[in-house]
Scaffold this motif. Structure first.
Motif, PDB file in Angstrom:
ATOM      1  N   ASP A 183       0.040   3.830 -56.599  1.00  0.00           N
ATOM      2  CA  ASP A 183       1.362   4.430 -56.441  1.00  0.00           C
ATOM      3  C   ASP A 183       1.609   4.889 -55.014  1.00  0.00           C
ATOM      4  O   ASP A 183       0.715   5.396 -54.345  1.00  0.00           O
ATOM      5  CB  ASP A 183       1.501   5.617 -57.398  1.00  0.00           C
ATOM      6  CG  ASP A 183       2.957   6.016 -57.622  1.00  0.00           C
ATOM      7  OD1 ASP A 183       3.840   5.208 -57.314  1.00  0.00           O
ATOM      8  OD2 ASP A 183       3.197   7.128 -58.112  1.00  0.00           O
ATOM      9  N   GLN A 184       2.853   4.692 -54.548  1.00  0.00           N
ATOM     10  CA  GLN A 184       3.318   5.156 -53.243  1.00  0.00           C
ATOM     11  C   GLN A 184       2.403   4.717 -52.106  1.00  0.00           C
ATOM     12  O   GLN A 184       1.956   5.517 -51.286  1.00  0.00           O
ATOM     13  CB  GLN A 184       3.470   6.679 -53.239  1.00  0.00           C
ATOM     14  CG  GLN A 184       4.623   7.182 -54.089  1.00  0.00           C
ATOM     15  CD  GLN A 184       4.844   8.662 -53.951  1.00  0.00           C
ATOM     16  OE1 GLN A 184       4.486   9.461 -54.808  1.00  0.00           O
ATOM     17  NE2 GLN A 184       5.450   9.058 -52.835  1.00  0.00           N
ATOM     18  N   THR A 185       2.135   3.421 -52.038  1.00  0.00           N
ATOM     19  CA  THR A 185       1.198   2.919 -51.028  1.00  0.00           C
ATOM     20  C   THR A 185       1.763   2.967 -49.617  1.00  0.00           C
ATOM     21  O   THR A 185       1.043   2.662 -48.664  1.00  0.00           O
ATOM     22  CB  THR A 185       0.764   1.475 -51.358  1.00  0.00           C
ATOM     23  OG1 THR A 185       1.926   0.659 -51.582  1.00  0.00           O
ATOM     24  CG2 THR A 185      -0.118   1.439 -52.586  1.00  0.00           C
ATOM     25  N   GLU A 186       3.023   3.375 -49.454  1.00  0.00           N
ATOM     26  CA  GLU A 186       3.521   3.608 -48.093  1.00  0.00           C
ATOM     27  C   GLU A 186       2.865   4.831 -47.470  1.00  0.00           C
ATOM     28  O   GLU A 186       2.930   5.019 -46.243  1.00  0.00           O
ATOM     29  CB  GLU A 186       5.053   3.756 -48.091  1.00  0.00           C
ATOM     30  CG  GLU A 186       5.604   5.095 -48.521  1.00  0.00           C
ATOM     31  CD  GLU A 186       5.662   5.272 -50.039  1.00  0.00           C
ATOM     32  OE1 GLU A 186       6.218   6.291 -50.498  1.00  0.00           O
ATOM     33  OE2 GLU A 186       5.170   4.387 -50.771  1.00  0.00           O
ATOM     34  N   THR A 187       2.218   5.657 -48.299  1.00  0.00           N
ATOM     35  CA  THR A 187       1.506   6.840 -47.789  1.00  0.00           C
ATOM     36  C   THR A 187      -0.007   6.627 -47.751  1.00  0.00           C
ATOM     37  O   THR A 187      -0.740   7.541 -47.370  1.00  0.00           O
ATOM     38  CB  THR A 187       1.800   8.070 -48.668  1.00  0.00           C
ATOM     39  OG1 THR A 187       1.261   7.858 -49.985  1.00  0.00           O
ATOM     40  CG2 THR A 187       3.298   8.317 -48.776  1.00  0.00           C
ATOM     41  N   TRP A 188      -0.489   5.462 -48.126  1.00  0.00           N
ATOM     42  CA  TRP A 188      -1.925   5.158 -48.082  1.00  0.00           C
ATOM     43  C   TRP A 188      -2.267   4.673 -46.678  1.00  0.00           C
ATOM     44  O   TRP A 188      -2.074   3.514 -46.342  1.00  0.00           O
ATOM     45  CB  TRP A 188      -2.274   4.090 -49.111  1.00  0.00           C
ATOM     46  CG  TRP A 188      -2.159   4.498 -50.545  1.00  0.00           C
ATOM     47  CD1 TRP A 188      -1.248   5.348 -51.088  1.00  0.00           C
ATOM     48  CD2 TRP A 188      -2.969   4.026 -51.631  1.00  0.00           C
ATOM     49  NE1 TRP A 188      -1.440   5.446 -52.443  1.00  0.00           N
ATOM     50  CE2 TRP A 188      -2.492   4.652 -52.805  1.00  0.00           C
ATOM     51  CE3 TRP A 188      -4.036   3.143 -51.719  1.00  0.00           C
ATOM     52  CZ2 TRP A 188      -3.052   4.406 -54.056  1.00  0.00           C
ATOM     53  CZ3 TRP A 188      -4.590   2.906 -52.966  1.00  0.00           C
ATOM     54  CH2 TRP A 188      -4.115   3.533 -54.124  1.00  0.00           C
ATOM     55  N   LEU A 189      -2.800   5.554 -45.862  1.00  0.00           N
ATOM     56  CA  LEU A 189      -3.056   5.267 -44.451  1.00  0.00           C
ATOM     57  C   LEU A 189      -4.555   5.195 -44.189  1.00  0.00           C
ATOM     58  O   LEU A 189      -5.359   5.716 -44.968  1.00  0.00           O
ATOM     59  CB  LEU A 189      -2.430   6.356 -43.586  1.00  0.00           C
ATOM     60  CG  LEU A 189      -0.953   6.675 -43.839  1.00  0.00           C
ATOM     61  CD1 LEU A 189      -0.527   7.863 -42.986  1.00  0.00           C
ATOM     62  CD2 LEU A 189      -0.076   5.466 -43.560  1.00  0.00           C
ATOM     63  N   PRO A 190      -4.956   4.586 -43.082  1.00  0.00           N
ATOM     64  CA  PRO A 190      -6.377   4.623 -42.714  1.00  0.00           C
ATOM     65  C   PRO A 190      -6.900   6.044 -42.563  1.00  0.00           C
ATOM     66  O   PRO A 190      -8.045   6.334 -42.908  1.00  0.00           O
ATOM     67  CB  PRO A 190      -6.415   3.864 -41.383  1.00  0.00           C
ATOM     68  CG  PRO A 190      -5.224   2.972 -41.419  1.00  0.00           C
ATOM     69  CD  PRO A 190      -4.166   3.740 -42.167  1.00  0.00           C
ATOM     70  N   SER A 191      -6.062   6.933 -42.072  1.00  0.00           N
ATOM     71  CA  SER A 191      -6.504   8.297 -41.807  1.00  0.00           C
ATOM     72  C   SER A 191      -6.798   9.093 -43.073  1.00  0.00           C
ATOM     73  O   SER A 191      -7.585  10.048 -43.037  1.00  0.00           O
ATOM     74  CB  SER A 191      -5.447   9.034 -40.971  1.00  0.00           C
ATOM     75  OG  SER A 191      -4.186   9.003 -41.631  1.00  0.00           O
ATOM     76  N   ASN A 192      -6.176   8.750 -44.213  1.00  0.00           N
ATOM     77  CA  ASN A 192      -6.476   9.468 -45.453  1.00  0.00           C
ATOM     78  C   ASN A 192      -7.299   8.627 -46.423  1.00  0.00           C
ATOM     79  O   ASN A 192      -7.417   8.963 -47.607  1.00  0.00           O
ATOM     80  CB  ASN A 192      -5.190   9.972 -46.123  1.00  0.00           C
ATOM     81  CG  ASN A 192      -4.245   8.840 -46.523  1.00  0.00           C
ATOM     82  OD1 ASN A 192      -4.648   7.690 -46.690  1.00  0.00           O
ATOM     83  ND2 ASN A 192      -2.969   9.167 -46.685  1.00  0.00           N
ATOM     84  N   GLY A 193      -7.872   7.528 -45.924  1.00  0.00           N
ATOM     85  CA  GLY A 193      -8.731   6.688 -46.749  1.00  0.00           C
ATOM     86  C   GLY A 193      -7.992   5.698 -47.618  1.00  0.00           C
ATOM     87  O   GLY A 193      -8.606   5.024 -48.454  1.00  0.00           O
ATOM     88  N   GLY A 194      -6.675   5.588 -47.434  1.00  0.00           N
ATOM     89  CA  GLY A 194      -5.881   4.720 -48.291  1.00  0.00           C
ATOM     90  C   GLY A 194      -6.238   3.252 -48.185  1.00  0.00           C
ATOM     91  O   GLY A 194      -6.323   2.539 -49.197  1.00  0.00           O
ATOM     92  N   GLN A 195      -6.438   2.767 -46.962  1.00  0.00           N
ATOM     93  CA  GLN A 195      -6.764   1.347 -46.777  1.00  0.00           C
ATOM     94  C   GLN A 195      -8.104   1.016 -47.437  1.00  0.00           C
ATOM     95  O   GLN A 195      -8.252  -0.027 -48.091  1.00  0.00           O
ATOM     96  CB  GLN A 195      -6.814   1.011 -45.285  1.00  0.00           C
ATOM     97  CG  GLN A 195      -5.453   0.918 -44.605  1.00  0.00           C
ATOM     98  CD  GLN A 195      -4.740  -0.390 -44.920  1.00  0.00           C
ATOM     99  OE1 GLN A 195      -5.179  -1.175 -45.735  1.00  0.00           O
ATOM    100  NE2 GLN A 195      -3.618  -0.629 -44.253  1.00  0.00           N
ATOM    101  N   LYS A 196      -9.080   1.877 -47.287  1.00  0.00           N
ATOM    102  CA  LYS A 196     -10.390   1.634 -47.873  1.00  0.00           C
ATOM    103  C   LYS A 196     -10.326   1.692 -49.390  1.00  0.00           C
ATOM    104  O   LYS A 196     -10.954   0.886 -50.093  1.00  0.00           O
ATOM    105  CB  LYS A 196     -11.382   2.673 -47.339  1.00  0.00           C
ATOM    106  CG  LYS A 196     -12.832   2.384 -47.696  1.00  0.00           C
ATOM    107  CD  LYS A 196     -13.754   3.386 -47.022  1.00  0.00           C
ATOM    108  CE  LYS A 196     -15.224   3.079 -47.341  1.00  0.00           C
ATOM    109  NZ  LYS A 196     -16.134   4.059 -46.697  1.00  0.00           N
ATOM    110  N   LEU A 197      -9.546   2.625 -49.926  1.00  0.00           N
ATOM    111  CA  LEU A 197      -9.381   2.745 -51.365  1.00  0.00           C
ATOM    112  C   LEU A 197      -8.738   1.487 -51.939  1.00  0.00           C
ATOM    113  O   LEU A 197      -9.179   0.957 -52.968  1.00  0.00           O
ATOM    114  CB  LEU A 197      -8.532   3.971 -51.693  1.00  0.00           C
ATOM    115  CG  LEU A 197      -8.170   4.213 -53.157  1.00  0.00           C
ATOM    116  CD1 LEU A 197      -9.417   4.395 -53.999  1.00  0.00           C
ATOM    117  CD2 LEU A 197      -7.244   5.421 -53.282  1.00  0.00           C
ATOM    118  N   ALA A 198      -7.691   0.977 -51.282  1.00  0.00           N
ATOM    119  CA  ALA A 198      -7.009  -0.225 -51.760  1.00  0.00           C
ATOM    120  C   ALA A 198      -7.943  -1.425 -51.777  1.00  0.00           C
ATOM    121  O   ALA A 198      -7.947  -2.218 -52.729  1.00  0.00           O
ATOM    122  CB  ALA A 198      -5.791  -0.511 -50.870  1.00  0.00           C
TER     123      ALA A 198
END
Length: 556
Positions: A183-198
């Motif tokens: 959800d809301q992958t526009e807020t999944w950034l490298p800085s919060n671990g979003g890219q790695k999580l995806a």
């Protein structure tokens, strides 16, 4: 029996209609005072039809990865909550063909214990999908039929479970999830671990033949979010740069208002909102995208239009949230439409045409993420920028202690001077490349038309800020006026869009986004500026003129 379409309009077999019927039969509509079944809109059914496409040869699902991008309030969260439920219990796998040649659907539980994950980077984000999911299941027909125990933190099924996860990517590595809602992958950034999580979620789904589904709102260009990188992958699919086998596995469904929507003119704004919201727009005359007209939806576009004109409303934020228009950061050097307008991957570079090079070096880094080392070319006759090499630190353990492959880079420079007509070469020697630049100046300066100075023909004078500001302004003007093109390379595109303006007295220079100094790369934007500036200077020295053939001397 092989697949047999119902009619000529059916392009492929799908379980989407079965899935939609299952949702209506077993799930409740959330956020209503009385008990009503969940009924997907026609727009949502269209998405399900595409998502649950079946290969007529193998009887396997085609889509491994999906994106559903709509404005805020469209109903993404309840809809993907319903998808999470059907992935845990419903007929989402093909088990052959019936007597009519249509696919037969079975649940995951007939093949393995299903795990479905609703994921985000924060608890508040997962609540967007999790709260309606619980409402859909509590007291629903699915509760008795499938032994559902819908608790606050997870849903226990007779076989399997649905859960929320916001933990780090390493904590969910290896989880046998058949489906993950992102959800809301526009807020999944490298800085919060979003890219790695995806990446971890996709790898988990790949092992089981499962699916990941992103539900972003419009992303901001240059933030390097998961939504942005997925959009770039889709761009490569549209350009035909991805193998057909891989291209057909992604479903990218984005709807936004037309780019010519004028938010200062009410009629244009209302039209843009109705297009973006589709079936949920509440159009009293029926929605704009289906015939016959659909029933009115739940979004009050008149009220939404009024809110655009509130004095404290940010127009860029309103366009992103409610028109679903992808936006650039306020300090972005280039916008996505500007970059897309000059992309041209059909040009080839000849060995005789005059070429200039731009180089920006990186020394590497033991801790953190190193900058990239880049070598960019520019054809001064075709006015065309192109990537020769971008050397970047790999992700994960492979990148620990990474150093740019100096020998490979030096060989690449030497090879281009051997095989092409290089008439200019500007380079930034910082970060450990000063000795290499000196060696290139000694070796190649005689053949260069463009020279920064007699003593240092290649070394870019970083202390001359006004010269740097002027060079970036010249390149930006050329791009905006479509006087140059580039090869459309995705790495080069990313560097262009990542670049931010940092103002100086003489103009501006480029830097990384302030909140993402480690992961965002802009080095190719600098390399392109060096190559373009060298091209301008080379033209001034006559490098673009055709060489005249001398007449042979007459012998008497």
């Amino acid at each position: 029996m092989p697949w047999r379409p119902y009619d000529e309009l059916e392009e492929f077999p799908t379980l989407g209609y079965l899935v939609a019927d299952w949702m209506t039969s077993f799930l409740l509509r959330p956020d209503t005072p009385d008990v009503q079944p969940f009924v997907p809109t026609q727009e949502q059914i269209d998405f399900l039809v595409d998502l649950y496409e079946i290969d007529p040869e193998t009887c396997k699902r085609v889509k491994h990865r999906a994106v559903l991008s709509r404005p805020r309030g469209w109903g993404k969260s309840p809809f993907v909550a319903a998808i999470a439920c059907v992935e845990g219990m419903g007929p989402v796998l093909c088990d052959g063909w019936d007597a009519s040649g249509q696919p037969v659907g079975i649940p995951w539980s007939e093949r393995r214990t299903p795990l479905v994950q609703v994921t985000a980077t924060t608890d508040d984000q997962t609540a967007n999908t999790w709260d309606p999911l619980l409402e859909m299941l509590r007291g629903s027909p699915a509760q008795d039929e499938y032994g559902v125990d819908a608790m606050d933190t997870f849903v226990s099924l007779r076989r399997g479970r649905i859960e929320t996860r916001t933990s780090s990517a390493t904590a969910i590595k290896g989880a046998r999830a058949v489906a993950a809602i992102m959800d809301q992958t526009e807020t999944w950034l490298p800085s919060n671990g979003g890219q790695k999580l995806a990446k971890t979620l996709r790898n988990n789904a790949t092992k089981l033949g499962g699916v990941t589904i992103e539900t972003p709102n419009a992303y901001t260009i240059g933030e390097n979010s998961v939504a942005e990188t997925t959009a770039r992958f889709h761009e490569q699919v549209k350009l035909g740069r991805v193998k057909k086998e891989a291209a057909r596995t992604i479903l990218y469904d984005h709807r936004g208002a037309p780019l010519d929507t004028d938010i200062s003119e009410r009629k244009s704004l209302i039209h843009g909102l109705r297009v973006a919201y589709g079936d949920s727009s509440g159009d009293p005359h029926g929605c704009l995208i289906h015939d016959p007209p659909c029933s009115p939806g739940w979004v009050d576009v008149e009220r939404t239009a009024d809110d655009f004109w509130n004095p404290d409303s940010d127009p860029a934020e309103m366009c992103a949230d409610f028109l679903n228009q992808i936006s650039s950061a306020s300090d972005a050097w280039l916008t996505q439409p500007e970059v897309r307008a000059i992309a041209d991957d059909g040009k080839s570079i000849g060995t005789n045409e005059p070429i200039t090079l731009g180089f920006d070096g990186s020394e590497g880094r033991k801790i953190g993420i190193a900058d990239s080392t880049v070598l960019i070319g520019y054809s001064i006759t075709q006015h065309h920028l192109f990537k020769i090499g971008i050397w970047s630190q790999p992700d994960g353990p492979k990148g620990e202690g990474w150093q740019p492959p100096r020998l490979e880079i030096e060989q690449t420079v030497d090879q281009w001077f051997k095989t092409h007509n290089i008439v200019g070469f500007y380079a930034d020697p910082s970060a450990g490349w000063a000795g290499d630049v000196k060696a290139w100046e000694a070796k190649y300066s005689r053949r260069l038309k463009a020279k920064i100075s007699t003593g240092e023909p290649i070394r870019w004078p970083q202390r001359n800020v006004s010269n740097t500001c002027e060079a970036f302004a010249d390149l930006l003007a050329a791009i905006q006026q479509h006087q140059v093109t580039y090869d459309g390379d995705p790495q080069l595109t990313a560097h262009f869009l990542n670049a931010r303006k940092v103002h100086r007295r003489a103009g501006y220079v480029l830097d990384k986004p302030a909140d993402d100094k480690d992961y965002s790369k802009i080095d190719a934007a600098w390399g392109s500026m060096f190559a373009y500036k060298a091209g301008l200077d080379a033209v001034g020295k006559g490098a673009a003129k055709q060489a005249r053939r001398r007449k042979p001397r007459r012998l008497y």
